[in-house]
Design an enzyme around this catalytic site. Structure first.
Site, PDB file in Angstrom:
ATOM      1  N   SER A  39       0.800  -1.226   0.000  1.00 20.29           N
ATOM      2  CA  SER A  39       0.000   0.000   0.000  1.00 20.29           C
ATOM      3  C   SER A  39       0.833   1.276   0.000  1.00 20.29           C
ATOM      4  CB  SER A  39      -0.932   0.011   1.212  1.00 20.29           C
ATOM      5  OG  SER A  39      -0.189  -0.152   2.395  1.00 20.29           O
ATOM      6  N   ASP A 329      -3.578   7.682   8.082  1.00 21.47           N
ATOM      7  CA  ASP A 329      -4.471   6.727   8.745  1.00 21.47           C
ATOM      8  C   ASP A 329      -3.647   5.808   9.652  1.00 21.47           C
ATOM      9  OD1 ASP A 329      -3.425   4.652   7.208  1.00 21.47           O
ATOM     10  OD2 ASP A 329      -5.216   4.404   5.950  1.00 21.47           O
ATOM     11  N   HIS A 332      -0.664   4.421   7.396  1.00 15.45           N
ATOM     12  CA  HIS A 332      -0.038   5.053   6.226  1.00 15.45           C
ATOM     13  C   HIS A 332       0.352   6.507   6.430  1.00 15.45           C
ATOM     14  CE1 HIS A 332      -2.627   1.707   4.705  1.00 15.45           C
ATOM     15  NE2 HIS A 332      -1.454   1.387   4.190  1.00 15.45           N
TER      16      HIS A 332
END
Ligand SMILES: *[C@@H]1O[C@H](CO)[C@@H](O)[C@H](O)[C@H]1NC(C)=O
Ligand SMILES: *[C@@H]1O[C@H](CO)[C@@H](O)[C@H](O)[C@H]1NC(C)=O
Ligand SMILES: *[C@@H]1O[C@H](CO)[C@@H](O)[C@H](O)[C@H]1NC(C)=O
Ligand SMILES: *[C@@H]1O[C@H](CO)[C@@H](O)[C@H](O)[C@H]1NC(C)=O
Ligand SMILES: *[C@@H]1O[C@H](CO)[C@@H](O)[C@H](O)[C@H]1NC(C)=O
Ligand SMILES: *[C@@H]1O[C@H](CO)[C@@H](O)[C@H](O)[C@H]1NC(C)=O
Length: 367
Positions: A39, A329, A332
């Protein structure tokens, strides 16, 4: 998972900066960027696979800062790879699975998938794992050969930079969901397995023709809000950080070995652990106000991964100034944190990016 057939017109336009000078070594022009991993690097791959919202970021407020719309990137704005592309004078690099029939190759392809690990079993069925990403690179090469001819395809693949962020999910999955795992296997053996699988893929990429590899080391996982929320007093998880450190030590040693054994193999290793830890420990020194709580999420440390309200729980909080947060978040980094990492990778000193920074790696010419 559907893999669209590609028809790529390579460098079809004479206006393309990649072809206009023919100088592979001047300010990185003509050098493609191939992006792999998880990610941290996913620019929308998971929008195109059958997965759940847990593995997607294609809803607000993701993307709000820079793109002003969600793109699938797990951040309020850009990823490290987006900044690197900019510094290398490349456009934004599209996900492989997003590329349409007849689409022009614009200087790179992104294969990264949120949640992906080096181990096939990591979030199996929900992600495009690292090995599958290698398979897709092989498919891309076939298309390039078809469209551009053998020699041109070979050149693009050989001169390209392979930007890779992989491994953190292989550790996060057991840490968050199956902490008992490390009673049945030692951390060292588990890290060895992850590194072994990464080595296999790196060798595979070399075999396809890749020569320049930029590895983003694992960050201080134990200090990610989600992992922090699991410790008794909210301190960083020592166990998670130990895994990250073991991984990084083993990876740097493998990279040095590959450089010795594989003719023409060049690499950069970004010490994300150290640079990230510094920002988490001394946020104000780097222009941040908050490094423990996430900007977006719910519960203590906003560590519940409810950002966007699509992952089970509809309620979540969102900070007003994501640029003041290291973490957007629960896992991340924010656009600003990614910017700082990218600058360190691009032209940072040997203390953070070694043995070459990316500016040098892009310029490097093989004989
Ligand atoms: C590489 O750079 C050198 C010096 O700037 C230049 O003379 C040479 O033509 C360049 N090579 C290519 C392939 O453009
Ligand atoms: C997507 O995955 C879900 C659950 O894993 C499954 O029920 C569904 O059939 C899949 N859909 C497609 C189009 O493959
Ligand atoms: C790769 O991971 C698998 C487990 O998924 C493991 O059995 C195998 O030994 C690993 N390969 C290497 C080369 O370490
Ligand atoms: C939190 O607990 C750990 C041990 O679990 C300890 O090492 C650390 O000093 C504690 N931190 C604080 C701020 O109390
Ligand atoms: C996250 O929020 C949901 C819904 O409120 C709750 O059921 C779940 O236990 C929370 N998870 C964590 C890890 O706090
Ligand atoms: C490093 O690169 C960044 C991005 O291109 C640039 O803003 C910065 O001025 C550069 N720093 C140095 C010391 O060259």
């Amino acid at each position: 998972m559907s893999t669209p057939t590609l028809h790529i017109i390579l460098f079809a336009s004479l206006a393309s900066p990649l072809v206009s000078t023919g100088c592979a070594n001047q300010s990185g022009k003509g050098v493609a960027l191939f992006i792999f991993g998880n990610s941290l690097n996913d620019a929308g791959t998971n929008n195109y696979i059958n997965t759940t919202a847990d593995f997607r970021a294609n809803f607000p407020p993701y993307g709000e800062t820079f793109f002003h719309r969600p793109t699938g990137r797990f951040s309020d704005g850009r990823l490290i790879a987006d900044f690197i592309a900019e510094y290398a004078k490349l456009p934004l690099i599209p996900p492989y699975l997003q590329m349409k029939d007849g689409e022009e190759f614009i200087g790179g392809v992104n294969f990264a998938s949120g949640g992906a690990g080096a181990l096939v079993d990591t979030y199996k069925g929900f992600v495009v794992d690292f090995k599958m990403q290698l398979k897709q690179l092989k498919q891309l090469k076939k298309k390039l050969r078809k469209e551009e001819g053998k020699e041109q395809a070979k050149r693009i693949i050989k001169e390209g930079v392979y930007l890779i962020s992989i491994g953190s999910n292989d550790y996060l999955m057991p840490l968050v969901y199956n902490p008992a795992l490390f009673r049945s296997i030692s951390m060292e053996d588990y890290v060895g397995m992850v590194i072994g699988n990464i080595t296999t893929v790196l060798k595979g990429m070399y075999k396809v023709g890749g020569r320049k590899f930029a590895l983003i080391g694992i960050g201080s996982l134990g200090c990610a809000p989600r992992v922090r929320s699991l410790t008794r007093n909210g301190s960083c998880s020592g166990e998670a950080n130990k895994l990250a450190k073991l991984h990084n030590v083993a990876l740097t040693s493998v990279l040095a070995k590959l450089e010795k054994r594989l003719q023409g193999f060049e690499y950069s290793f970004f010490d994300f652990y150290t640079s990230g830890s510094k920002r988490i420990q001394y946020p104000s020194k780097y222009g941040f106000k908050e490094a423990e709580n996430a900007c977006c999420g719910s519960g203590p440390y906003r560590a519940n991964t409810t950002c966007g309200g699509k992952r089970g729980e509809k309620e979540y909080s969102l900070c007003r100034h994501p640029e003041k947060y290291v973490f957007f978040d629960a896992f991340h980094p924010s656009d600003r944190a990614n910017l700082q990492s990218a600058q360190l990778m691009w032209n940072g000193s040997l203390s953070v990016i070694r043995p070459h920074n990316l500016e040098a790696l892009f310029k490097y010419e093989h004989i």
